[in-house]
Design a protein around this motif. Structure first.
Motif, PDB file in Angstrom:
ATOM      1  N   ASP A  87       2.926  -8.515  -2.644  1.00  0.00           N
ATOM      2  CA  ASP A  87       2.076  -9.021  -1.557  1.00  0.00           C
ATOM      3  C   ASP A  87       2.232 -10.534  -1.434  1.00  0.00           C
ATOM      4  OD1 ASP A  87       1.005  -6.469  -0.954  1.00  0.00           O
ATOM      5  OD2 ASP A  87      -0.206  -6.624  -2.784  1.00  0.00           O
ATOM      6  N   PRO A 292       8.378   1.229   0.394  1.00  0.00           N
ATOM      7  CA  PRO A 292       7.371   1.597   1.406  1.00  0.00           C
ATOM      8  C   PRO A 292       6.210   0.598   1.445  1.00  0.00           C
ATOM      9  CG  PRO A 292       8.014   3.518   0.123  1.00  0.00           C
ATOM     10  CD  PRO A 292       8.696   2.346  -0.506  1.00  0.00           C
ATOM     11  N   GLY A 293       5.888   0.133   2.629  1.00  0.00           N
ATOM     12  CA  GLY A 293       4.767  -0.798   2.800  1.00  0.00           C
ATOM     13  C   GLY A 293       5.129  -2.249   2.504  1.00  0.00           C
ATOM     14  N   HIS A 294       6.363  -2.484   2.070  1.00  0.00           N
ATOM     15  CA  HIS A 294       6.792  -3.859   1.747  1.00  0.00           C
ATOM     16  C   HIS A 294       8.168  -4.116   2.358  1.00  0.00           C
ATOM     17  CE1 HIS A 294       3.449  -4.407  -1.030  1.00  0.00           C
ATOM     18  NE2 HIS A 294       3.705  -3.186  -1.474  1.00  0.00           N
TER      19      HIS A 294
END
Ligand SMILES: Cc1cc2nc3c(=O)[nH]c(=O)nc-3n(C[C@H](O)[C@H](O)[C@H](O)COP(=O)(O)OP(=O)(O)OC[C@H]3O[C@@H](n4cnc5c(N)ncnc54)[C@H](O)[C@@H]3O)c2cc1C
Length: 444
Positions: A87, A292-294
């Motif tokens: 993140d 996934p998601g990054h």
């Protein structure tokens, strides 16, 4: 760094990390920090040859700083990455430093998976690094020294070598070990009774090389048995002790060297990144190799489960190398505001070298099966390409392979002599490394 410049943190200097950094280095304005705990690339496909004294440790270890000597955009850092924050887009190093990057590439490879077999992590010898190969070779020499001085130790398993795993790692290790103990070491240790050493390969499956065809498994079994390897198939290992291996059927094999080829899992950093882990602890990635998601974090090579139809791609040097280049291309596309593309793997097939003049290969996506000398030639071609892509000298590799093929064991015996310190290395390191290696040799 200009406002438009792109920074990339690559974790791991194996096939995937090197290929990725090499492609990025061609693009002006791209700044790569390549982190590797050892600071060198280890050519794993030739680890058996190091463990069984066909090659020196230095022959398969390539200094990353030298590989990227002429690449201004790549900074090699010998450091262990202990944390990844997908993140915050940072990686943390063992020294406490935190490094931020626009893109993070996880290419940290694999480590052995002992599948909770009691005693295996403590007593078995894995074969994943140059250090591992050094330990295996040192142990073999130590055991032959001891058996030569006290032949009665043979009855206690001093020269019984057990290989766990009937996949390519176990099969190749058993083949190389049998040639070493039957053809080379008797000349170095004439006091050891002939035939005293034995190799036993154990696997819970009922055939070898389960990823290959049944014929290939049968061929591998025949070739190993011809080389004196005893097969214990269809029986799980229950426990590995300091001086024995216990099998689930009650058999206890006395041994002082157990080589683990029983499986692998993702490098530990995969778990420290807080990313979802799939089979083998590997990170399941999207078809474009992102996590996934990054969308700016990539996972490649042995640390990743790369989708391939309904399956995932195998843990192979060619998969890692091609994925490395592909991830670099995708980073360049994304940094230009374009969409990343799904990875397309050019399948060259699968192969295993059982010994001199005995290999098995299933070529290309259609898995055309070949055995023997032709398969050995195919093995040579694929590995020459892998070596060439990390910048090694191919002429020297081919010359070594030719000699390996036609003049059995000319190097092994010399590498096992106590005076082997002056054994010449093969000059297939990149040109820029050769001067450094010869300096190292003079020092040694
Ligand atoms: C014995 C053996 C034989 C093999 N034979 C073949 C073969 O014949 N053909 C074939 O195609 N494939 C073969 N393979 C498989 C092939 O070597 C791997 O698939 C390939 O090396 C994977 O590349 P990679 O870049 O993902 O990882 P690796 O090549 O394993 O590189 C990972 C790098 O990351 C570094 N690293 C790990 N964690 C960290 C961290 N936290 N911080 C910093 N650095 C870190 C490691 O030190 C290492 O240098 C073999 C593997 C083994 C073990």
């Amino acid at each position: 760094m200009d406002a438009k410049d792109t920074s990339v943190a690559v974790i791991g200097g194996g096939f995937a990390g090197v290929a990725c950094a090499k492609r990025l280095a061609e693009q002006p304005g791209t700044h790569v920090e390549l982190f590797d705990r050892g600071g060198f690339h280890q050519f794993q496909p030739l680890l058996y040859q190091v463990a069984t004294a066909e090659l020196t440790f230095e022959d398969i270890r390539f200094d990353l700083a030298r590989i990227f000597h002429h690449s201004d955009g790549v900074r090699v850092r010998k450091a262990e990455v202990v944390g990844v924050d997908p993140d915050a887009m940072t990686v943390s190093l063992d020294g406490g430093e935190t490094v931020a990057a626009d893109y993070i590439v996880l290419a940290a490879g694999a480590r052995p998976n002992f599948f909770h077999t009691p005693g295996a992590d403590e007593h078995a010898f894995p074969l994943y690094s140059v250090e591992d190969a050094r330990h295996v070779r040192g142990r073999i020499v130590q055991l032959f020294e001891e058996a030569s001085a006290k032949p009665e130790l043979v009855d206690d398993g001093a020269l019984t070598f057990v290989v766990i795993g009937g996949g390519p790692t176990g099969v190749e290790t058993a083949g190389a070990l049998s040639e070493l103990v039957h053809d080379v070491l008797p000349h170095v240790y004439p006091d050891v009774p002939p035939g005293a050493a034995q190799i036993i390969l154990v696997d819970l499956g009922h055939s070898l090389l389960s990823a290959f065809s049944e014929d290939a498994g049968t061929y591998a079994a025949r070739q190993l048995q011809r080389r004196g390897v005893k097969l214990r198939l269809g029986v799980p290992v229950k426990e590995v002790g300091e001086e024995h291996v216990a099998l689930a059927d009650g058999t206890v094999i006395k041994t002082r060297l157990v080589v683990w080829g029983g499986g692998e899992q993702a490098a530990a950093i995969a778990g420290a990144a807080g990313l979802a882990q799939g089979r083998g602890g590997r990170i399941d990635v999207e078809p474009d190799l992102t996590v996934p998601g990054h969308p700016k974090v990539f996972a490649l090579g042995d640390v990743a489960n790369i989708p391939f139809g309904d399956e995932v791609l195998p843990q192979l040097g060619s998969v890692a190398q091609q994925a490395g280049r592909w991830a670099a291309e995708n980073i360049l596309l994304l940094s230009q505001g374009r969409a990343a593309r799904p990875f397309h793997y050019r399948d060259k097939g699968i192969m295993a070298m059982i010994g001199r003049k005995a290999a098995v290969a299933e070529m290309g996506a259609h898995r055309h099966e070949i055995h023997g000398r032709v398969a050995f030639a195919a093995w040579l071609g694929v590995h020459a390409e892998l070596l060439g892509n990390i910048g090694a000298e191919l002429k020297a590799f081919v010359a070594w392979a030719e000699e390996f093929y036609v003049r059995p064991h000319h190097r092994s015996a010399a590498l096992l002599e106590p005076s082997r310190i002056d054994m010449p290395r093969i000059d297939w390191a990149p040109q820029s490394q050769q001067s450094q290696q010869s300096q190292g040799q003079q020092k040694g």
